[in-house]
Design a protein around this motif. Structure first.
Motif, PDB file in Angstrom:
ATOM      1  N   GLU A   1      45.555  44.513  50.820  1.00 45.98           N
ATOM      2  CA  GLU A   1      44.307  43.754  50.661  1.00 45.98           C
ATOM      3  C   GLU A   1      43.833  43.839  49.219  1.00 45.98           C
ATOM      4  O   GLU A   1      43.434  42.840  48.618  1.00 45.98           O
ATOM      5  N   TRP A   2      43.882  45.037  48.643  1.00 44.62           N
ATOM      6  CA  TRP A   2      43.476  45.228  47.252  1.00 44.62           C
ATOM      7  C   TRP A   2      44.377  44.421  46.326  1.00 44.62           C
ATOM      8  O   TRP A   2      43.899  43.777  45.386  1.00 44.62           O
ATOM      9  N   LEU A   3      45.679  44.429  46.595  1.00 45.38           N
ATOM     10  CA  LEU A   3      46.605  43.683  45.760  1.00 45.38           C
ATOM     11  C   LEU A   3      46.325  42.182  45.834  1.00 45.38           C
ATOM     12  O   LEU A   3      46.429  41.472  44.830  1.00 45.38           O
ATOM     13  N   GLY A   4      45.917  41.692  46.995  1.00 44.65           N
ATOM     14  CA  GLY A   4      45.531  40.296  47.134  1.00 44.65           C
ATOM     15  C   GLY A   4      44.312  39.955  46.299  1.00 44.65           C
ATOM     16  O   GLY A   4      44.234  38.890  45.682  1.00 44.65           O
ATOM     17  N   ARG A   5      43.350  40.890  46.242  1.00 43.38           N
ATOM     18  CA  ARG A   5      42.159  40.647  45.415  1.00 43.38           C
ATOM     19  C   ARG A   5      42.514  40.651  43.935  1.00 43.38           C
ATOM     20  O   ARG A   5      41.979  39.865  43.152  1.00 43.38           O
ATOM     21  N   ILE A   6      43.436  41.529  43.545  1.00 40.46           N
ATOM     22  CA  ILE A   6      43.884  41.560  42.153  1.00 40.46           C
ATOM     23  C   ILE A   6      44.591  40.249  41.794  1.00 40.46           C
ATOM     24  O   ILE A   6      44.419  39.704  40.711  1.00 40.46           O
ATOM     25  N   ASP A   7      45.381  39.729  42.726  1.00 42.18           N
ATOM     26  CA  ASP A   7      46.070  38.459  42.481  1.00 42.18           C
ATOM     27  C   ASP A   7      45.070  37.316  42.342  1.00 42.18           C
ATOM     28  O   ASP A   7      45.246  36.425  41.504  1.00 42.18           O
ATOM     29  N   LYS A   8      44.006  37.348  43.131  1.00 44.18           N
ATOM     30  CA  LYS A   8      42.970  36.317  43.003  1.00 44.18           C
ATOM     31  C   LYS A   8      42.315  36.399  41.626  1.00 44.18           C
ATOM     32  O   LYS A   8      42.047  35.370  40.990  1.00 44.18           O
ATOM     33  N   LEU A   9      42.065  37.609  41.151  1.00 47.98           N
ATOM     34  CA  LEU A   9      41.509  37.779  39.807  1.00 47.98           C
ATOM     35  C   LEU A   9      42.458  37.213  38.760  1.00 47.98           C
ATOM     36  O   LEU A   9      42.038  36.532  37.827  1.00 47.98           O
ATOM     37  N   ARG A  10      43.764  37.456  38.932  1.00 46.36           N
ATOM     38  CA  ARG A  10      44.749  36.918  37.997  1.00 46.36           C
ATOM     39  C   ARG A  10      44.687  35.396  37.960  1.00 46.36           C
ATOM     40  O   ARG A  10      44.705  34.781  36.893  1.00 46.36           O
ATOM     41  N   GLN A  11      44.560  34.776  39.138  1.00 38.25           N
ATOM     42  CA  GLN A  11      44.491  33.314  39.198  1.00 38.25           C
ATOM     43  C   GLN A  11      43.224  32.799  38.518  1.00 38.25           C
ATOM     44  O   GLN A  11      43.265  31.781  37.819  1.00 38.25           O
ATOM     45  N   GLU A  12      42.117  33.488  38.694  1.00 37.78           N
ATOM     46  CA  GLU A  12      40.871  33.057  38.057  1.00 37.78           C
ATOM     47  C   GLU A  12      40.960  33.218  36.534  1.00 37.78           C
ATOM     48  O   GLU A  12      40.431  32.386  35.794  1.00 37.78           O
ATOM     49  N   LEU A  13      41.623  34.266  36.081  1.00 37.32           N
ATOM     50  CA  LEU A  13      41.779  34.438  34.639  1.00 37.32           C
ATOM     51  C   LEU A  13      42.708  33.382  34.055  1.00 37.32           C
ATOM     52  O   LEU A  13      42.560  32.997  32.893  1.00 37.32           O
ATOM     53  N   GLU A  14      43.672  32.902  34.827  1.00 37.78           N
ATOM     54  CA  GLU A  14      44.548  31.828  34.350  1.00 37.78           C
ATOM     55  C   GLU A  14      43.740  30.551  34.115  1.00 37.78           C
ATOM     56  O   GLU A  14      44.040  29.789  33.195  1.00 37.78           O
ATOM     57  N   LEU A  15      42.722  30.308  34.921  1.00 35.81           N
ATOM     58  CA  LEU A  15      41.874  29.128  34.743  1.00 35.81           C
ATOM     59  C   LEU A  15      41.048  29.226  33.459  1.00 35.81           C
ATOM     60  O   LEU A  15      40.635  28.226  32.900  1.00 35.81           O
ATOM     61  N   CYS A  16      40.828  30.444  33.023  1.00 36.51           N
ATOM     62  CA  CYS A  16      39.994  30.686  31.844  1.00 36.51           C
ATOM     63  C   CYS A  16      40.709  30.267  30.554  1.00 36.51           C
ATOM     64  O   CYS A  16      40.067  30.000  29.562  1.00 36.51           O
ATOM     65  N   LYS A  17      42.021  30.190  30.576  1.00 35.56           N
ATOM     66  CA  LYS A  17      42.796  29.875  29.353  1.00 35.56           C
ATOM     67  C   LYS A  17      42.672  28.439  28.959  1.00 35.56           C
ATOM     68  O   LYS A  17      42.594  27.512  29.533  1.00 35.56           O
TER      69      LYS A  17
ATOM     70  N   TYR B   1      54.274  46.870  55.054  1.00 33.71           N
ATOM     71  CA  TYR B   1      52.880  46.489  55.269  1.00 33.71           C
ATOM     72  C   TYR B   1      52.172  47.511  56.151  1.00 33.71           C
ATOM     73  O   TYR B   1      51.037  47.877  55.903  1.00 33.71           O
ATOM     74  N   LYS B   2      52.877  47.986  57.166  1.00 33.79           N
ATOM     75  CA  LYS B   2      52.270  48.909  58.126  1.00 33.79           C
ATOM     76  C   LYS B   2      51.943  50.241  57.444  1.00 33.79           C
ATOM     77  O   LYS B   2      52.795  50.851  56.800  1.00 33.79           O
ATOM     78  N   GLY B   3      50.704  50.648  57.595  1.00 34.32           N
ATOM     79  CA  GLY B   3      50.248  51.889  56.982  1.00 34.32           C
ATOM     80  C   GLY B   3      49.656  51.713  55.598  1.00 34.32           C
ATOM     81  O   GLY B   3      49.057  52.637  55.057  1.00 34.32           O
ATOM     82  N   TYR B   4      49.846  50.556  55.010  1.00 26.68           N
ATOM     83  CA  TYR B   4      49.336  50.300  53.659  1.00 26.68           C
ATOM     84  C   TYR B   4      48.482  49.037  53.629  1.00 26.68           C
ATOM     85  O   TYR B   4      48.452  48.331  52.619  1.00 26.68           O
ATOM     86  N   GLU B   5      47.807  48.765  54.729  1.00 26.60           N
ATOM     87  CA  GLU B   5      47.026  47.528  54.834  1.00 26.60           C
ATOM     88  C   GLU B   5      45.962  47.425  53.752  1.00 26.60           C
ATOM     89  O   GLU B   5      45.750  46.365  53.163  1.00 26.60           O
ATOM     90  N   SER B   6      45.284  48.535  53.443  1.00 30.49           N
ATOM     91  CA  SER B   6      44.237  48.519  52.409  1.00 30.49           C
ATOM     92  C   SER B   6      44.820  48.221  51.041  1.00 30.49           C
ATOM     93  O   SER B   6      44.220  47.504  50.234  1.00 30.49           O
ATOM     94  N   PHE B   7      45.999  48.761  50.770  1.00 32.08           N
ATOM     95  CA  PHE B   7      46.648  48.496  49.490  1.00 32.08           C
ATOM     96  C   PHE B   7      46.965  47.022  49.330  1.00 32.08           C
ATOM     97  O   PHE B   7      46.720  46.429  48.284  1.00 32.08           O
TER      98      PHE B   7
END
Length: 62
Positions: free
Chosen positions: A46-62, A38-44
């Motif tokens: 955070e971005w991965l968390g946003r991508i996971d949120k998008l994945r969850q929202e797309l699952e609701l779309c099905k 985690y240390k040194g890659y905090e931005s990565f």
């Protein structure tokens, strides 16, 4: 003006029912993520968390 108004009456709303497919990263990517600290890659992470949120929202779309 009357011709324009008569055209507007025939307009209807489009039914938007498009749900894009979320790409699966796979085993190789999963193994690489297990080795990243985690240390040194905090931005990565955070971005991965946003991508996971998008994945969850797309699952609701099905």
């Amino acid at each position: 003006m009357l011709a324009v108004l008569s055209c507007l009456n025939s307009c209807t709303t489009a039914n938007y029912d498009y749900c894009p497919a979320y790409p699966i990263a796979g085993e190789k990517v999963g193994r690489e993520l297990e080795n990243i600290s985690y240390k040194g890659y905090e931005s990565f992470w955070e971005w991965l968390g946003r991508i996971d949120k998008l994945r969850q929202e797309l699952e609701l779309c099905k």
